[in-house]
Motif scaffolding. Structure first.
Motif, PDB file in Angstrom:
ATOM      1  N   PRO A  33      56.357  50.793 102.271  1.00  0.00           N
ATOM      2  CA  PRO A  33      57.231  51.711 102.620  1.00  0.00           C
ATOM      3  C   PRO A  33      58.329  51.235 103.372  1.00  0.00           C
ATOM      4  O   PRO A  33      58.488  50.389 103.797  1.00  0.00           O
ATOM      5  CB  PRO A  33      56.360  52.836 103.549  1.00  0.00           C
ATOM      6  N   ILE A  35      60.906  52.111 106.368  1.00  0.00           N
ATOM      7  CA  ILE A  35      61.206  52.941 107.767  1.00  0.00           C
ATOM      8  C   ILE A  35      62.714  52.938 108.185  1.00  0.00           C
ATOM      9  O   ILE A  35      63.416  51.942 108.214  1.00  0.00           O
ATOM     10  CB  ILE A  35      60.332  52.500 108.740  1.00  0.00           C
ATOM     11  N   GLU A  73      69.801  60.457 108.996  1.00  0.00           N
ATOM     12  CA  GLU A  73      68.690  60.588 108.233  1.00  0.00           C
ATOM     13  C   GLU A  73      69.248  60.804 106.916  1.00  0.00           C
ATOM     14  O   GLU A  73      68.543  60.282 106.078  1.00  0.00           O
ATOM     15  CB  GLU A  73      67.671  61.527 109.055  1.00  0.00           C
ATOM     16  N   ARG A  77      67.988  58.586 103.485  1.00  0.00           N
ATOM     17  CA  ARG A  77      67.068  59.248 102.410  1.00  0.00           C
ATOM     18  C   ARG A  77      67.936  59.075 101.083  1.00  0.00           C
ATOM     19  O   ARG A  77      67.301  58.989 100.077  1.00  0.00           O
ATOM     20  CB  ARG A  77      66.576  60.578 102.791  1.00  0.00           C
ATOM     21  N   GLU A  88      60.190  56.498 105.758  1.00  0.00           N
ATOM     22  CA  GLU A  88      59.841  57.265 107.010  1.00  0.00           C
ATOM     23  C   GLU A  88      61.216  57.419 107.902  1.00  0.00           C
ATOM     24  O   GLU A  88      61.791  56.515 107.557  1.00  0.00           O
ATOM     25  CB  GLU A  88      58.725  56.628 107.761  1.00  0.00           C
ATOM     26  N   TRP A  89      61.365  58.201 108.543  1.00  0.00           N
ATOM     27  CA  TRP A  89      62.628  58.351 109.452  1.00  0.00           C
ATOM     28  C   TRP A  89      62.091  58.282 110.985  1.00  0.00           C
ATOM     29  O   TRP A  89      61.253  59.216 111.356  1.00  0.00           O
ATOM     30  CB  TRP A  89      63.347  59.490 109.027  1.00  0.00           C
ATOM     31  N   ARG A  90      62.843  57.522 111.710  1.00  0.00           N
ATOM     32  CA  ARG A  90      62.504  57.547 113.373  1.00  0.00           C
ATOM     33  C   ARG A  90      63.877  57.467 114.094  1.00  0.00           C
ATOM     34  O   ARG A  90      64.758  56.540 113.480  1.00  0.00           O
ATOM     35  CB  ARG A  90      61.659  56.309 113.793  1.00  0.00           C
TER      36      ARG A  90
END
Length: 275
Positions: A33, A35, A73, A77, A88-90
């Motif tokens: 994945p 991030i 974000e 993406r 995933e996004w933070r």
């Protein structure tokens, strides 16, 4: 040996697309994945978009920054949509150097840009600070690079803790490389025998991990080691340099060694640094 999770820093700079592309390619290669992470400090300062800079109070400012982070974000993406294991996004209203270092706990490697945005400490970072603080190997991606071509790798060797760590951290890439060179420089007054012994030991260590070294290169140190490394990387068409980020402290300031500093600033190909 694999990389179970990749992290990349996302901003509005024109190097972000390439950086995300490099990270997405690594995630694809290791079936991991990806991030995305971003930080934008809440404190008011000059140079922000108007809707952030002139927000009437802290709540409005927080909301305006949240919208900017949402835009980041969306950007992440959009560029990373093809990653097979998903993304995933933070994000956080903190200084990027702190956000990246904290969130690095979730990844095996952190991908950042070579260039900081000039004068904007509230949503950018000093790459050297990230290398020191992340506790993970950091892949530094120059502007204009969109893919990591790691079939040929150059290891910049110096017998330090940081270089030991870098060779170990690079194993996932080294195991997949087709051609690996290791280069070391010996100081004035030496015949180079100690440097040859060191890189022979590293070659044997890697062989025990199933990694074959194609070239062992020993040269005399002449104060231009970084230039010599970059010339070697060009000559052997290396797409990745592996190096320890070593230096020294002076009072509370960390001063990188000359080779590290020059690679940080001038390398035209990605560098994997460990500290």
């Amino acid at each position: 040996m694999t990389l179970a999770a990749i992290m990349v820093y996302v901003d509005f700079d024109d190097g972000a697309e390439g950086r995300i592309g490099v990270a997405a390619g690594i995630a694809d290669r290791f079936n991991s994945p990806l991030i995305g992470v971003a930080g934008w400090a809440l404190r008011k300062h000059d140079g922000l978009p108007l809707e952030v800079e002139f927000a009437p109070d802290e709540n409005a400012r927080r909301e305006a920054i949240a919208k900017q982070l949402e835009r980041l974000e969306d950007r992440f993406r959009r560029y990373a949509k093809a990653v097979p294991r998903g993304v995933e996004w933070r994000s956080s209203t903190g200084f990027p150097r702190e956000v990246i270092a904290t969130q690095a706990r979730a990844a095996d490697i952190v991908v950042i840009g070579q260039d900081a945005l000039p004068g904007d400490i509230y949503r950018t970072y000093d790459p050297g600070t990230i290398i020191l603080a992340a506790g993970r190997p950091v892949l530094l991606v120059p502007r204009g690079v969109h893919r990591l071509e790691a079939s040929r790798v150059l290891i910049a060797w110096k017998d330090t803790r940081e270089a030991h760590r870098a060779v170990h951290d690079a194993l996932p890439f080294l195991k997949r490389a087709q051609e690996i060179s290791i280069a070391a420089a010996y100081p004035d007054g030496s015949d180079g025998s100690d440097a040859r012994m060191q890189i022979a030991d590293v070659a044997q260590y890697l062989a025990r991990h199933g990694v074959a070294i194609s070239r062992q290169i020993v040269t005399a140190a002449d104060g231009e080691e970084a230039r010599a490394l970059l010339d070697l990387a060009k000559r052997h068409e290396a797409g990745l340099i592996v190096a320890g980020a070593y230096g020294r402290t002076r009072l509370s300031e960390w001063i990188f060694g000359g080779v590290t500093r020059q690679l940080l600033l001038k390398s035209p190909i990605p560098c994997l640094f460990s500290n």
